[in-house]
Design an enzyme around this catalytic site. Structure first.
Site, PDB file in Angstrom:
ATOM      1  CD  GLU A   7      -3.059  -1.215   2.856  1.00  0.00           C
ATOM      2  OE1 GLU A   7      -4.212  -1.754   2.141  1.00  0.00           O
ATOM      3  OE2 GLU A   7      -2.172  -1.538   3.673  1.00  0.00           O
TER       4      GLU A   7
HETATM    5  C1  ACM Z   1      -1.702  -5.318   3.871  1.00  0.00           C
HETATM    6  O1  ACM Z   1      -2.741  -5.705   4.390  1.00  0.00           O
HETATM    7  N1  ACM Z   1      -1.665  -4.004   3.841  1.00  0.00           N
HETATM    8  C2  ACM Z   1      -0.624  -6.040   4.244  1.00  0.00           C
END
Ligand code: ACM
Length: 539
Positions: free
Chosen positions: A344
Site C-alpha cells: 500500500e
Molecule cells: C496488508 O494487508 N496491507 C498487507
C-alpha cells in the site's frame, strides 16, 4: 504428495514395529478404552498418519518423564510438559535422565527418528508408556502438543482444585507426523494497537498448541513505532506514544523484544520482525522532520486510513535511517528473515518504489538477513532469495497475481496469506462485533476450504513456502479481542500448513475443531462460538 505420504506412513509404522492388526489384537478392553479416551485421530492439525490400537497409557502418581541424558533442550521440553500437566492432575511428574521404558518417554535422534525431519515426531502409546521420538527438539515439542490434545480437556485447567479425578488416559496406538510446509506463521499487528510482552506471550502459547512455527510481528505503521532503537530514539518515545483511537500506545525496549524472541524460541517459533516501508511510515515521519521531503514533521496519526505516508525516496538521510534501523533490528533477530513491508505505498510513485526497493534490499543482505516483503515487492525487483507474502483476495486483478506467479517462477519464495481466507481480522459474518470486511466475511469454513498447493495457479509447487494468518489490530485492543478473532480460525490455517493435502475434509475438521472448544474453555480463551462448528455443549 499422496504417494510421498503413503510411503512416509509405511516407513513410520514399520519403524514403530507395530501394525494396526497386531496392536488391536492385544487390547483387552477396546470398547472401554474407546469410551474413556480421546480418539487418537482427534487432533488439530490432523497428523500425517494415525494407527490406533493397543492398550491406553494411564498417567499415575508414579509417572516419570524420562529424557535422554545430555540434551538440555529435551529436559526443557519435559519441564514444559510437566508444568502443563501438574496443575490439573496433581501428580509430581518428576523429570529424570535415568533410563527406562515406562512413563512418558522423550527420545531424541537415533535410528528410530529416521525420516522424521526437523519438526516431525512419532508418538506411541501403550500400557507401559507413551513415547515421543523425534530427530530434533522441535519435533519433540510438536509431539508434546499432540500429547496434550490426547488427554481429557480438563488437563488444560490451570486454576482451581489440583488433583482432579482422572483417569488421565491416552488411547493406545501410534501417530507418525511431520509438516507439509516449513512456514506456518501467524502475524500480530502491534502497531495499530500496542500489546504488552505478557499479551504477546499469551498469544505465543496459544499459537504453539497448533504447531505454528513463525510469529511475524508488525512493529511499525502509521499509528505507532513499537521498538526502541538507540540510533533514532524518538521513533519509540514519540512515534510509539499513541495508537488507533488516541490511547497511550507503547513500545518494546530491546530487552522486552529479546524476551519475546526467547519465549517464542523456547516454543520453537521464530520471530520475523517487520518494519513497513516506504509507506505505512507516519509514526517515523512524525518523529523526525528530516525524513520528510519537505522537512516538516506531520502530526501523529490515530485513525485507520492507509496509503497516505511515504519515506522520502530521493533523500540520502532516508537510507542512513534505514541502514541504522535494519542494523539494530537484524542484531536482535536470530531468525533468517527480516520483513520490509512494501504494501500500500500509494503515496510513492512506481518509479520511486522500484528505486527504493533496489536500495533497501541489499541493506537487509548486508546485515545477514533475507528479505520478506508483501507481494507488491514482486512489482519491483525482488532480490535473489527474497520471499513475497501474498495477501490478495478474490478481487485481486489478474495482472497483480501474474506478477507474483512470474516472480515465483524466477525463484521468489511465496508465503500465502490470501485476505479472504487467511486474514484473522476479517469479520466472520455481518454480525461480528469486531474486525473489518474489505475482503468480505471469512467464516470458519472459508478459512479452511482452500488448498495452498493449488491456490496460486501457475506458481511452481516448490515456491510455496507455507501459509500465514495475519491479525491486523485496527479494531482490536485486548487479548480477548485477539482471541475472538483467532479462534476458531487459526487452527484451520495451522492445519492447512501442517497436514497432508489428502486429510483435507471439512466435515471431519469441524468435528475435530469442536473438540478443541472445551480445551479453550479450560484455558480461558475467549473464542467465537461459530455456528459452523458443532460444539459439544451445543452452544
Ligand atoms: C496488508 O494487508 N496491507 C498487507
Amino acid at each position: 504428495m499422496r504417494r510421498r505420504r503413503m510411503l512416509f506412513s509405511l516407513l513410520m509404522v514399520a519403524a514403530a514395529g507395530m501394525g494396526t492388526t497386531a496392536a488391536a489384537a492385544i487390547s483387552p478392553h477396546p470398547a472401554r478404552a474407546a469410551a474413556t479416551t480421546v480418539p487418537l485421530d482427534r487432533v488439530v492439525p490432523a497428523p500425517a498418519s494415525v494407527q490406533p490400537g493397543g492398550r491406553p497409557y494411564t498417567l499415575g502418581d508414579d509417572t516419570r518423564i524420562r529424557v535422554p541424558a545430555g540434551s538440555w533442550e529435551s529436559r526443557r521440553i519435559a519441564g514444559y510438559l510437566a508444568d502443563l500437566l501438574r496443575p490439573a492432575t496433581g501428580y509430581d511428574l518428576p523429570v529424570t535422565t535415568r533410563g527406562g521404558n515406562d512413563g512418558i518417554v522423550l527420545r531424541l535422534g537415533g535410528r528410530h527418528a529416521r525420516g522424521l525431519g526437523a519438526e516431525g515426531y512419532r508418538l506411541t502409546s501403550g500400557g507401559r508408556a507413551v513415547t515421543i521420538t523425534a530427530a530434533r527438539p522441535a519435533g519433540l515439542f510438536r509431539g508434546v502438543q499432540t500429547l496434550r490434545q490426547l488427554l481429557p480437556a480438563a488437563v488444560e485447567r490451570r486454576t482451581g482444585r489440583p488433583g482432579r479425578p482422572g483417569p488421565w488416559r491416552i488411547a493406545g496406538g501410534t501417530i507418525a507426523d511431520r509438516p507439509r510446509y516449513a512456514h506456518r506463521g501467524a502475524m500480530l499487528d502491534v502497531s495499530r494497537h500496542f500489546f504488552t510482552v505478557a499479551q504477546v506471550k499469551r498469544s505465543i502459547d496459544q499459537l504453539a498448541q497448533y504447531k505454528i512455527n513463525t510469529l511475524h510481528l508488525h512493529l511499525s505503521d502509521d499509528q505507532g513505532w513499537r521498538i526502541a532503537l538507540a540510533s533514532w530514539p524518538r521513533l519509540a518515545t514519540y512515534g510509539g506514544s499513541t495508537q488507533v483511537g488516541g490511547g497511550p500506545g507503547g513500545y518494546y525496549t530491546k530487552d522486552d523484544y529479546r524476551e519475546i524472541v526467547r519465549y517464542a524460541a523456547d516454543r520453537y517459533l521464530t520471530v520475523i520482525p517487520e518494519i513497513d516501508m516506504p509507506g505505512h511510515t507516519n509514526a517515523a515521519l512524525a518523529s523526525y522532520a528530516e525524513l520528510n521531503c519537505d522537512g516538516k514533521a506531520p502530526p501523529l496519526y490515530t485513525g485507520t486510513s492507509v496509503g497516505f505516508s511515504s519515506l522520502c525516496v530521493p533523500k540520502k538521510v532516508t537510507y542512513d535511517f534505514i541502514d541504522d534501523v535494519i542494523r539494530e533490528i537484524a542484531a536482535l533477530t536470530p531468525g533468517r528473515y527480516l520483513h520490509i513491508g512494501g504494501d500500500e505505498a500509494h503515496s510513492t510513485s512506481h518509479q520511486d518504489y522500484v528505486a527504493f526497493m533496489d536500495r533497501v534490499q541489499p541493506v537487509v543482505a548486508k546485515y545477514g538477513k533475507t528479505v520478506i516483503g508483501w507481494h507488491q515487492l514482486t512489482g519491483a525487483r525482488p532480490a535473489d532469495g527474497a520471499v513475497a507474502q501474498y495477501w490478495g483476495y478474490d478481487k485481486t486483478g489478474a495482472p497483480e497475481r501474474a506478477k507474483v506467479v512470474d516472480a515465483a517462477k524466477r525463484g521468489t519464495g511465496i508465503i500465502l496469506s490470501p485476505a479472504d481466507h487467511a486474514y484473522l481480522d476479517m469479520k466472520y459474518d455481518k454480525d461480528s462485533p469486531l474486525g473489518t470486511n474489505w475482503a468480505g466475511y471469512v467464516g470458519v469454513r472459508r478459512s479452511y476450504d482452500w488448498d495452498p498447493g493449488d491456490y496460486l495457479e501457475g506458481a511452481p509447487g516448490e515456491a510455496i513456502l507455507g501459509v500465514e494468518a495475519p491479525l491486523w489490530s485496527e479494531t482490536l485492543s485486548t487479548s480477548a479481542h485477539l482471541e475472538y478473532m483467532t479462534f476458531p480460525r487459526l487452527p484451520a490455517l495451522a492445519e492447512l500448513g501442517w497436514s497432508p493435502a489428502d486429510t483435507h475434509d471439512w466435515a471431519a475438521f469441524r468435528e475435530r475443531l469442536a473438540a478443541q472448544g472445551p480445551r479453550w474453555d479450560a484455558q480461558g480463551i475467549h473464542y467465537y462460538r461459530s455456528p459452523e462448528v458443532p460444539w459439544p455443549d451445543g452452544r
